[in-house]
Design a protein around this motif. Structure first.
Motif, PDB file in Angstrom:
ATOM      1  N   ASN A   1      15.907   3.108  -7.259  1.00  0.00           N
ATOM      2  CA  ASN A   1      15.371   1.791  -7.585  1.00  0.00           C
ATOM      3  C   ASN A   1      15.101   0.887  -6.395  1.00  0.00           C
ATOM      4  OD1 ASN A   1      15.444   2.330 -10.390  1.00  0.00           O
ATOM      5  ND2 ASN A   1      17.634   2.040 -10.274  1.00  0.00           N
ATOM      6  N   MET A   2      15.256   1.349  -5.186  1.00  0.00           N
ATOM      7  CA  MET A   2      14.930   0.541  -4.016  1.00  0.00           C
ATOM      8  C   MET A   2      13.602   1.009  -3.443  1.00  0.00           C
ATOM      9  SD  MET A   2      18.575   0.183  -2.066  1.00  0.00           S
ATOM     10  CE  MET A   2      17.790  -0.361  -0.570  1.00  0.00           C
ATOM     11  N   LEU A   3      12.739   0.048  -3.187  1.00  0.00           N
ATOM     12  CA  LEU A   3      11.435   0.345  -2.604  1.00  0.00           C
ATOM     13  C   LEU A   3      11.491  -0.100  -1.158  1.00  0.00           C
ATOM     14  CD1 LEU A   3       8.979   1.475  -4.178  1.00  0.00           C
ATOM     15  CD2 LEU A   3       8.071  -0.822  -4.229  1.00  0.00           C
ATOM     16  N   THR A   4      11.403   0.831  -0.215  1.00  0.00           N
ATOM     17  CA  THR A   4      11.534   0.498   1.203  1.00  0.00           C
ATOM     18  C   THR A   4      10.169   0.559   1.865  1.00  0.00           C
ATOM     19  OG1 THR A   4      13.767   1.401   1.228  1.00  0.00           O
ATOM     20  CG2 THR A   4      12.680   1.092   3.340  1.00  0.00           C
ATOM     21  N   PHE A   5       9.704  -0.599   2.323  1.00  0.00           N
ATOM     22  CA  PHE A   5       8.413  -0.701   2.996  1.00  0.00           C
ATOM     23  C   PHE A   5       8.593  -0.519   4.494  1.00  0.00           C
ATOM     24  CE2 PHE A   5       5.362  -2.529  -0.109  1.00  0.00           C
ATOM     25  CZ  PHE A   5       6.212  -2.680  -1.188  1.00  0.00           C
ATOM     26  N   GLY A   6       7.755   0.333   5.093  1.00  0.00           N
ATOM     27  CA  GLY A   6       7.745   0.471   6.547  1.00  0.00           C
ATOM     28  C   GLY A   6       6.713  -0.456   7.154  1.00  0.00           C
ATOM     29  N   GLY A   7       6.192  -0.081   8.297  1.00  0.00           N
ATOM     30  CA  GLY A   7       5.256  -0.946   9.010  1.00  0.00           C
ATOM     31  C   GLY A   7       3.847  -0.946   8.452  1.00  0.00           C
ATOM     32  N   GLY A   8       3.426   0.136   7.814  1.00  0.00           N
ATOM     33  CA  GLY A   8       2.110   0.192   7.221  1.00  0.00           C
ATOM     34  C   GLY A   8       0.993   0.394   8.235  1.00  0.00           C
ATOM     35  N   THR A   9      -0.221   0.570   7.716  1.00  0.00           N
ATOM     36  CA  THR A   9      -1.435   0.702   8.528  1.00  0.00           C
ATOM     37  C   THR A   9      -2.340  -0.490   8.254  1.00  0.00           C
ATOM     38  OG1 THR A   9      -1.407   3.120   8.495  1.00  0.00           O
ATOM     39  CG2 THR A   9      -3.521   2.053   8.964  1.00  0.00           C
ATOM     40  N   ARG A  10      -2.690  -1.195   9.326  1.00  0.00           N
ATOM     41  CA  ARG A  10      -3.629  -2.312   9.175  1.00  0.00           C
ATOM     42  C   ARG A  10      -5.032  -1.743   9.212  1.00  0.00           C
ATOM     43  NH1 ARG A  10      -3.238  -7.596   9.299  1.00  0.00           N
ATOM     44  NH2 ARG A  10      -1.073  -7.465   9.976  1.00  0.00           N
ATOM     45  N   LEU A  11      -5.759  -1.863   8.091  1.00  0.00           N
ATOM     46  CA  LEU A  11      -7.126  -1.375   7.996  1.00  0.00           C
ATOM     47  C   LEU A  11      -8.092  -2.518   8.262  1.00  0.00           C
ATOM     48  CD1 LEU A  11      -9.212   0.827   7.285  1.00  0.00           C
ATOM     49  CD2 LEU A  11      -9.076   0.027   4.916  1.00  0.00           C
ATOM     50  N   MET A  12      -8.962  -2.318   9.224  1.00  0.00           N
ATOM     51  CA  MET A  12     -10.011  -3.286   9.518  1.00  0.00           C
ATOM     52  C   MET A  12     -11.331  -2.679   9.097  1.00  0.00           C
ATOM     53  SD  MET A  12      -8.483  -4.473  13.188  1.00  0.00           S
ATOM     54  CE  MET A  12      -7.763  -2.875  13.496  1.00  0.00           C
ATOM     55  N   VAL A  13     -12.137  -3.444   8.377  1.00  0.00           N
ATOM     56  CA  VAL A  13     -13.423  -2.969   7.881  1.00  0.00           C
ATOM     57  C   VAL A  13     -14.526  -3.774   8.543  1.00  0.00           C
ATOM     58  CG1 VAL A  13     -14.868  -2.575   5.864  1.00  0.00           C
ATOM     59  CG2 VAL A  13     -12.388  -2.319   5.674  1.00  0.00           C
TER      60      VAL A  13
END
Lengths: 112, 110
Positions: free
Chosen positions: B96-108
């Protein structure tokens, strides 16, 4: 419209002054959660709740309290806020624990 | 919790497909692969999730490697409104824990 609402959206307060950030959802979701988001640290879970009267700690629960007396509401309580709790806070809910979470618009808190 | 690795940023041209990769070499058999995105000044938004098979919905497609150690989020035609940080997350539902990392910044780019 299905949504998660948070209030207030912005809050500036002083150290030690108790505050509550409210969260409400209109989707009859059982699961609700609080996160904080800080630059360079991403989103971190504070507390979550599987159902009414059932709450559990997330990654960073220190300095926070929650309660779940009704299914739709999940308030976040800071009994004695400190400057290190300055952050952007998000509430989220989902039908089933953890899956397809709907997030609120966020509450930006500044503690001076 | 098993961790995910994503590139910090990616660029795409408008109306072209975008493939956002995610590595999760320590994934367990019960971990679902979730993708969320966060548009500027907004809360995260659920995009898609899958377990083993590829998945499609109105927003995107999720391609999962046969060994499940990596996955790719596919935006079929990027628009300027798709510019966001995309997070790849593993979740086993039981925890039940959702762990967010750094992610990818998408530029369009237009």
């Amino acid at each position: 419209e299905a949504q998660v609402t948070q209030n207030p959206r912005y809050l500036i307060t002083v150290t030690g002054k108790k505050l509550t950030v409210t969260c409400s959802q209109n989707m009859n979701h059982e699961y609700m959660s609080w996160y904080r988001q800080d630059p360079g640290l991403g989103l971190r879970q504070i507390y979550y709740s599987m159902n009414v009267e059932v709450t559990d700690k997330g990654d960073v629960p220190e300095g926070y309290k929650v309660s779940r007396k009704e299914k739709r509401n999940f308030p976040l309580i800071l009994e004695s806020p400190s400057p290190n709790q300055t952050s952007l806070y998000f509430c989220a809910s989902s039908l089933l624990g953890g899956l397809e979470q709907y997030f609120g618009p966020g509450t930006r808190l500044t503690v001076t | 919790d098993a961790k995910t690795t994503q590139p910090n940023s990616m660029e795409s041209n408008e109306e072209e497909p975008v493939h956002l990769p995610c590595n999760h070499s320590t994934i367990s058999g019960t971990d679902y692969i979730h993708w969320y995105r966060q548009l500027p000044s907004q809360g995260p938004e659920y995009v898609i999730h899958g377990l083993t098979s590829n998945v499609n919905n109105r927003m995107a497609s999720l391609a999962i490697a046969e060994d499940r150690k990596s996955s790719t989020l596919i935006l079929h035609r990027a628009t300027l409104r798709d510019a966001a940080v995309y997070y790849c997350i593993l979740h086993n539902n039981a925890g039940n824990m959702l762990t967010f990392g750094g992610g990818t910044r998408l530029m369009v780019k237009p």
